[in-house]
Design a protein around this motif. Structure first.
Motif, PDB file in Angstrom:
ATOM      1  N   HIS A  68       2.502  12.787  12.073  1.00 14.16           N
ATOM      2  CA  HIS A  68       1.761  12.251  10.933  1.00 14.16           C
ATOM      3  C   HIS A  68       0.422  12.975  10.749  1.00 14.16           C
ATOM      4  O   HIS A  68       0.045  13.319   9.635  1.00 14.16           O
ATOM      5  CB  HIS A  68       1.522  10.763  11.203  1.00 14.16           C
ATOM      6  N   VAL A  69      -0.257  13.229  11.854  1.00 10.30           N
ATOM      7  CA  VAL A  69      -1.528  13.960  11.792  1.00 10.30           C
ATOM      8  C   VAL A  69      -1.296  15.395  11.313  1.00 10.30           C
ATOM      9  O   VAL A  69      -2.081  15.933  10.532  1.00 10.30           O
ATOM     10  CB  VAL A  69      -2.236  13.951  13.170  1.00 10.30           C
ATOM     11  N   MET A  70      -0.188  16.005  11.755  1.00  8.97           N
ATOM     12  CA  MET A  70       0.120  17.372  11.315  1.00  8.97           C
ATOM     13  C   MET A  70       0.297  17.427   9.802  1.00  8.97           C
ATOM     14  O   MET A  70      -0.190  18.343   9.141  1.00  8.97           O
ATOM     15  CB  MET A  70       1.393  17.873  11.989  1.00  8.97           C
ATOM     16  N   ILE A  71       1.010  16.452   9.240  1.00 10.40           N
ATOM     17  CA  ILE A  71       1.293  16.468   7.801  1.00 10.40           C
ATOM     18  C   ILE A  71       0.019  16.252   6.988  1.00 10.40           C
ATOM     19  O   ILE A  71      -0.254  16.998   6.038  1.00 10.40           O
ATOM     20  CB  ILE A  71       2.321  15.364   7.435  1.00 10.40           C
ATOM     21  N   PHE A  72      -0.779  15.255   7.356  1.00  9.99           N
ATOM     22  CA  PHE A  72      -1.898  14.884   6.498  1.00  9.99           C
ATOM     23  C   PHE A  72      -3.180  15.649   6.804  1.00  9.99           C
ATOM     24  O   PHE A  72      -3.874  16.082   5.893  1.00  9.99           O
ATOM     25  CB  PHE A  72      -2.126  13.365   6.552  1.00  9.99           C
ATOM     26  N   VAL A  73      -3.512  15.826   8.084  1.00  7.01           N
ATOM     27  CA  VAL A  73      -4.708  16.602   8.433  1.00  7.01           C
ATOM     28  C   VAL A  73      -4.351  18.084   8.589  1.00  7.01           C
ATOM     29  O   VAL A  73      -5.040  18.950   8.063  1.00  7.01           O
ATOM     30  CB  VAL A  73      -5.382  16.052   9.710  1.00  7.01           C
ATOM     31  N   GLY A  74      -3.267  18.358   9.310  1.00 11.40           N
ATOM     32  CA  GLY A  74      -2.879  19.747   9.562  1.00 11.40           C
ATOM     33  C   GLY A  74      -2.657  20.526   8.280  1.00 11.40           C
ATOM     34  O   GLY A  74      -3.396  21.465   7.981  1.00 11.40           O
ATOM     35  N   PHE A  75      -1.660  20.123   7.508  1.00  7.69           N
ATOM     36  CA  PHE A  75      -1.374  20.836   6.258  1.00  7.69           C
ATOM     37  C   PHE A  75      -2.483  20.634   5.230  1.00  7.69           C
ATOM     38  O   PHE A  75      -2.768  21.524   4.440  1.00  7.69           O
ATOM     39  CB  PHE A  75      -0.017  20.419   5.694  1.00  7.69           C
ATOM     40  N   ALA A  97       2.174  13.842  -0.282  1.00  7.24           N
ATOM     41  CA  ALA A  97       2.811  13.398   0.956  1.00  7.24           C
ATOM     42  C   ALA A  97       3.058  11.893   0.926  1.00  7.24           C
ATOM     43  O   ALA A  97       4.098  11.418   1.401  1.00  7.24           O
ATOM     44  CB  ALA A  97       1.957  13.788   2.155  1.00  7.24           C
ATOM     45  N   ALA A  98       2.098  11.140   0.339  1.00  8.49           N
ATOM     46  CA  ALA A  98       2.267   9.686   0.281  1.00  8.49           C
ATOM     47  C   ALA A  98       3.480   9.320  -0.571  1.00  8.49           C
ATOM     48  O   ALA A  98       4.218   8.375  -0.265  1.00  8.49           O
ATOM     49  CB  ALA A  98       1.012   9.025  -0.272  1.00  8.49           C
ATOM     50  N   PHE A  99       3.689  10.059  -1.654  1.00  5.87           N
ATOM     51  CA  PHE A  99       4.900   9.822  -2.457  1.00  5.87           C
ATOM     52  C   PHE A  99       6.139  10.376  -1.749  1.00  5.87           C
ATOM     53  O   PHE A  99       7.187   9.725  -1.687  1.00  5.87           O
ATOM     54  CB  PHE A  99       4.761  10.450  -3.848  1.00  5.87           C
ATOM     55  N   GLY A 100       5.989  11.591  -1.206  1.00  7.23           N
ATOM     56  CA  GLY A 100       7.138  12.270  -0.599  1.00  7.23           C
ATOM     57  C   GLY A 100       7.789  11.484   0.522  1.00  7.23           C
ATOM     58  O   GLY A 100       9.015  11.423   0.626  1.00  7.23           O
ATOM     59  N   ILE A 101       6.987  10.846   1.389  1.00 13.52           N
ATOM     60  CA  ILE A 101       7.587  10.124   2.514  1.00 13.52           C
ATOM     61  C   ILE A 101       8.422   8.939   2.029  1.00 13.52           C
ATOM     62  O   ILE A 101       9.447   8.628   2.622  1.00 13.52           O
ATOM     63  CB  ILE A 101       6.537   9.660   3.556  1.00 13.52           C
ATOM     64  N   GLN A 102       8.020   8.321   0.938  1.00 10.33           N
ATOM     65  CA  GLN A 102       8.820   7.200   0.412  1.00 10.33           C
ATOM     66  C   GLN A 102      10.153   7.697  -0.124  1.00 10.33           C
ATOM     67  O   GLN A 102      11.212   7.121   0.139  1.00 10.33           O
ATOM     68  CB  GLN A 102       8.046   6.469  -0.692  1.00 10.33           C
ATOM     69  N   TRP A 103      10.090   8.770  -0.904  1.00  9.37           N
ATOM     70  CA  TRP A 103      11.306   9.312  -1.500  1.00  9.37           C
ATOM     71  C   TRP A 103      12.222   9.893  -0.426  1.00  9.37           C
ATOM     72  O   TRP A 103      13.454   9.765  -0.501  1.00  9.37           O
ATOM     73  CB  TRP A 103      10.934  10.346  -2.570  1.00  9.37           C
ATOM     74  N   ALA A 104      11.623  10.507   0.597  1.00 10.08           N
ATOM     75  CA  ALA A 104      12.422  11.071   1.691  1.00 10.08           C
ATOM     76  C   ALA A 104      13.115   9.968   2.494  1.00 10.08           C
ATOM     77  O   ALA A 104      14.267  10.130   2.911  1.00 10.08           O
ATOM     78  CB  ALA A 104      11.535  11.912   2.613  1.00 10.08           C
ATOM     79  N   LEU A 105      12.434   8.840   2.690  1.00 12.18           N
ATOM     80  CA  LEU A 105      13.074   7.710   3.381  1.00 12.18           C
ATOM     81  C   LEU A 105      14.345   7.303   2.645  1.00 12.18           C
ATOM     82  O   LEU A 105      15.375   7.015   3.264  1.00 12.18           O
ATOM     83  CB  LEU A 105      12.122   6.509   3.468  1.00 12.18           C
TER      84      LEU A 105
END
Lengths: 332, 332, 332
Positions: A68-75, A97-105
Motif C-alpha cells: 500500500h505504501v509502495m502504491i501511494f507514496v512510492g509511485f 489509485a483510490a478509484f483503481g483499487i475499487q474497480w480492481a477488486l
C-alpha cells in the motif's frame, strides 16, 4: 490542474458517477471472505487461539501495508523530480489509485474469487488490487502532465479491465505457470508493455523541462518515492506467495536482486555520463527493473547468487536501455 | 559528486568489481536457511498451517522491514539538514548500504551461520546485515562531504569487516553476555567508537556551512529521517530478540526510553541556547542516543520506569556532550 | 519558537518536571503485562513454539508501528502546508506526543489495566496511548501558531486526562457498546468534539496567511502526512479489534471507506471551487473524516458496500462542511 469553465462539471460528475457505480456493484456482488466473516469461528469449530492465528490476516497484512505504501507514496513521489508536475504527480496518483483499487477488486473478483454469485473479498484481494493499480501507476508516469484527471480516471477504468482480462487469459485459459503467485501476469501483462511506454515518453517530458531552481528539493522528494519502492519490494514479491518457506524465500531473493541492481546501475550511470554524475532517474529505473525482473521467479529456488545475477544484469540493461533509447529519441 | 576525468572510470570499475566479487562469493558460500528452503516442510513432517506459522519469517519480517526503513530512509535523510549535501546524503547512503548488506551477509555468515561449508541465510541474517550497515551509516554521517563514492565503498568494505571480527571476538571468543541479542556488539563495537567520530567531526561541517535559504525545507527532510529512526527503534531493538515475551519487552522498553529522551533533550537544548530555540540536531542526537543506550538491555527485565530513567539520562548527557564538545572544538 | 528571556527557563523546567513526575509514577505503578514478562512462559506451562505465537505481540505489533507512524509522521506533517509553521508543526507535534504517550499510559492504565496496585503495560496499551495522543494531535492542528511549547505540554496534560475520564465514563459507567474496540470513545469523545474546533479555527489561520513562494514544496510535505494517515488508517481501526476475523474485517471496511471518500471529496472540492482546482486541505479533511466515520463500526458486519456508502457520504459532508463553515467564518 485548471481547465475550461465549460468542462468544470466533468471531474465532479465523473467522480460521483464512478463512485455510485462502485457502491451499486459492491452492493450486488461483494461480500466478506470467510476469514473476515463473523461466522468464521463457527465454521472452523470451537474457537481457540491457534485458529485465530490461522487467519489469512496474520500471514498477509504486514506485507499488504508495505505494498500500500509502495502504491501511494512510492509511485506518488517517484515522479516528483519533474518539478512542475510534483504536486499533480502525488495528487492525481492518489485519485486514480483510490478509484483503481475499487474497480480492481470487482474485475479480479469476477475472474478469480466469484462463487455462488458473490465476490468474496479478503486481505489477499486487497493486495492483488494494489498490484493491479501498480501497473496503472507505472503507465501514469509516462503520460504525466499531458492528461486531465478525468482522462486519468477513464484510463484507469480501461487499464484495470484489460489487466484483469489478460490475467485471466494467461492464468486460467492458457494455464501459464506462474510460480511467483500472479507475478507472471504483472511482469508480462503490465510492466512488459508499459515500461515501453514509460521509456518512450518520459525522456521527452523530462528533457523538455528546465530543471533549475529548487530541483534539489524535488530530487529529495523523488528519493522518498524511490526508496519506499526499493525497500518494500521484498514485501511486494512475497505478499501473495505460498505460506511458509515460499514467502520467506521470495523476500530473500528480492532483497538480493535489489542490492545487486543498485551497484551495477550506479556503475553504468556514472560510466555513461560525461559529467560523471549519478543520475537519479537511472537509479529509479534500475530499482523498478530489479524488483520486477526477479518477481516472476521470486518464489523459486533461485539461490541467493542467482538473485544477485538477475539484479546484476538488470541494473546494466535497464540503465543502458534508458540512456540509449533516450538518446535515440532525442536525435529523431 | 563530480570528479576528475582521469578518475572517471574509478566508480564504475569499483562498483562492478565489488558486485562481481559478491556474485562469486554468494555462489560459492550462500544457501537458503532451512526456513526459507523448499525442503523445509518435508523435514518438519506433514505440512499443516500451524507449522507454517512457526516459520521464522512471521516472527521477524515486520521488524525487518522497519529496520530496513531506518537504514535507507532514516539514516539517508538524517543528514539532509546539511543543505549542500542533502542529495549526496541520501544517494551515497543508498549506494554504501546496498553494498554493505551483501558484504555483511557474507562476513557475519562466515562467523555465525557457517555449517558444512555453507552460509545459511534467513530473515534473521538480513536483519543482522542491516544492523551492521547501520554502524557504517553512522560513521558516514561524520565524513559526509569529504569523501568520494569510491572511498565510501572502500570504507564500507573495511568497516563491515572490522564490525564482524569485533562481533566474533566479543560474542564467541570472550563470551560476552549480550542479553539484547547482539546489541552489546552494536553499542560497544560500533556506536561507542563511532559516535566519538560523529561528535568530533560533524560540528565543523555543520558550522562551516551557511544555512540560509531553503534551510526550512532541509530541516523538514531531516525530520523525516529523525522520525523514522525514532518511531522504528522499538523494532530495531526487538528484531532479533528471543520469541515471545522477550521481543515484546524489548519493544516496550525502547518505546519508554525514547519518549523520555525527547523531553530531556528538549529541556537541555532550550536551556543551553541563548536564543532559546530548539535545535533539531540535538533532538537527532538524543534520538539515536536514547535508542542505542537501551539497546544492550532492551530484552532485560528493566521495568518501564528503568527505561524511562535510561532515556532521561541519555537525553541530558547526549545534548550536553554535543553542545560542549562542539563549543570546545570551535575554540580550537 | 523564540520567547522572552524571562521566560527562558519555562520550557526546560516544564519538560524536566513532567519527565521526573513520569519516572516517579512509572516507578510506583507501571509493570509489564504478563505477555511481556519473563515469567510468562512459566505461567503458560512448558514452552513450545505455538505458545510463543500466542503472544499478543504478534497479533498487534505490526499495527502498532503503523499507528505510531500516523501519530508522528502523519499528524506531524499534516500541518506543514502552513508554510510558516511547517517546522514547528513537526517539532511541537513530536514533543507533545512524546509526553502524551507516557501520560496516557498512566491515565488509561489506572482506569483499565489496574490490578493489585499496578498498571500492567503491553503492546495494546501502547496502541491505546497512541490513540489518545492522536486526539491531542488533532486539537493541536487547530491552535498551531498560537501557542508556545509550554502551553502545548499543559494542554496535552489536560486533554489526555479528560480523554481518559470520558473513556472511563462511556465504557465502564454508562456501559456504552463499543463494537470497534474503544472506537466509540475515540469518535465521540475525541474527534466529534475536536473536529469542531479544527473546522472553526483552521480556516482563519489558513487564509490569513500568504501562501506564495515555496508553497509547492509545503504541499508535498503535507501530502506525506496525508498519505501516511490515509494508508495506515486500516491499521488504526483494526489495531485493537478482536483477534481473527474481526481484525480482518475492520481493515477491509476501513480500506473501502477511505477509497470511496477520496473520490467524493475530489468531486465536491472541484465542484465548489471557482478555479476548479483541487484543494489539498479538502482531501486532508476527507481523509480523516472517512477513517473516523467508519471507525466506530469498523469491526461490525458492515459489508464492503456499507463501508463504501459511509465513505461516500463522508467525503461529501466533510468537504461541504469545510467550505461553507469557512465561508461563513470569513464573512463574520
Amino acid at each position: 490542474m485548471a481547465w475550461n469553465t465549460n468542462l468544470r462539471w466533468r471531474l465532479p460528475l465523473t467522480c460521483l458517477l464512478l463512485q455510485v457505480a462502485m457502491v451499486v456493484l459492491f452492493g450486488v456482488f461483494v461480500r466478506y471472505d470467510p476469514d473476515a466473516d463473523a461466522h468464521w469461528m463457527e465454521e472452523k469449530g470451537p474457537g481457540n487461539l491457534s485458529s485465530d492465528l490461522d487467519n489469512e490476516f496474520y500471514y498477509r497484512y504486514p506485507s499488504f501495508q508495505d505494498v500500500h505504501v509502495m502504491i501511494f507514496v512510492g509511485f506518488g513521489f517517484l515522479m516528483t523530480f519533474l518539478q512542475r508536475y510534483g504536486y499533480s504527480s502525488v495528487g492525481f496518483n492518489f485519485l486514480l489509485a483510490a478509484f483503481g483499487i475499487q474497480w480492481a477488486l470487482l474485475m479480479q473478483g469476477w475472474f478469480h474469487s466469484f462463487h455462488d454469485g458473490y465476490i468474496f473479498v479478503g486481505v489477499e484481494n486487497l493486495i492483488n488490487a494494489d498490484f493491479c493499480v501498480g501497473s496503472v501507476c507505472v503507465a501514469f508516469g509516462a503520460i504525466l502532465g499531458k492528461v486531465s484527471p478525468v482522462q486519468l480516471l477513464i484510463m484507469t477504468l480501461f487499464q484495470v479491465t484489460l489487466f484483469s482480462v489478460n490475467e485471466f487469459i494467461l492464468l486460467s485459459l492458457l494455464g501459464v505457470k506462474d510460480a511467483g503467485g500472479s507475478m507472471t501476469i504483472h511482469t508480462f501483462g503490465a510492466y512488459f508493455g508499459l515500461t515501453v511506454t514509460w521509456t518512450l515518453y518520459r525522456p521527452n517530458l523530462y528533457q523538455s523541462k528546465e530543471r533549475e531552481g529548487p530541483v534539489y528539493q524535488s530530487d529529495l522528494f523523488a528519493m522518498i518515492g524511490t526508496l519506499f519502492l526499493w525497500m518494500y519490494w521484498p514485501s511486494f514479491n512475497s505478499a501473495v506467495s505460498n505460506h511458509g518457506d515460499a514467502q520467506h524465500r521470495a523476500a530473500i531473493n528480492t532483497y538480493c536482486s535489489l542490492a545487486a541492481c543498485v551497484l551495477t546501475a550506479v556503475a553504468m550511470s556514472s560510466a555513461l555520463q560525461k559529467k560523471g554524475k549519478l543520475d537519479m532517474v537511472h537509479i529509479q529505473n534500475a530499482t523498478l527493473a530489479g524488483g520486477v525482473a526477479v518477481g516472476t521467479a521470486a518464489e523459486m529456488m533461485l539461490m541467493p547468487y542467482g538473485s544477485l545475477i538477475v539484479g546484476f544484469i538488470c541494473g546494466i540493461v535497464s540503465t543502458l536501455g534508458f540512456v540509449y533509447l533516450t538518446a535515440a529519441l532525442w536525435v529523431l
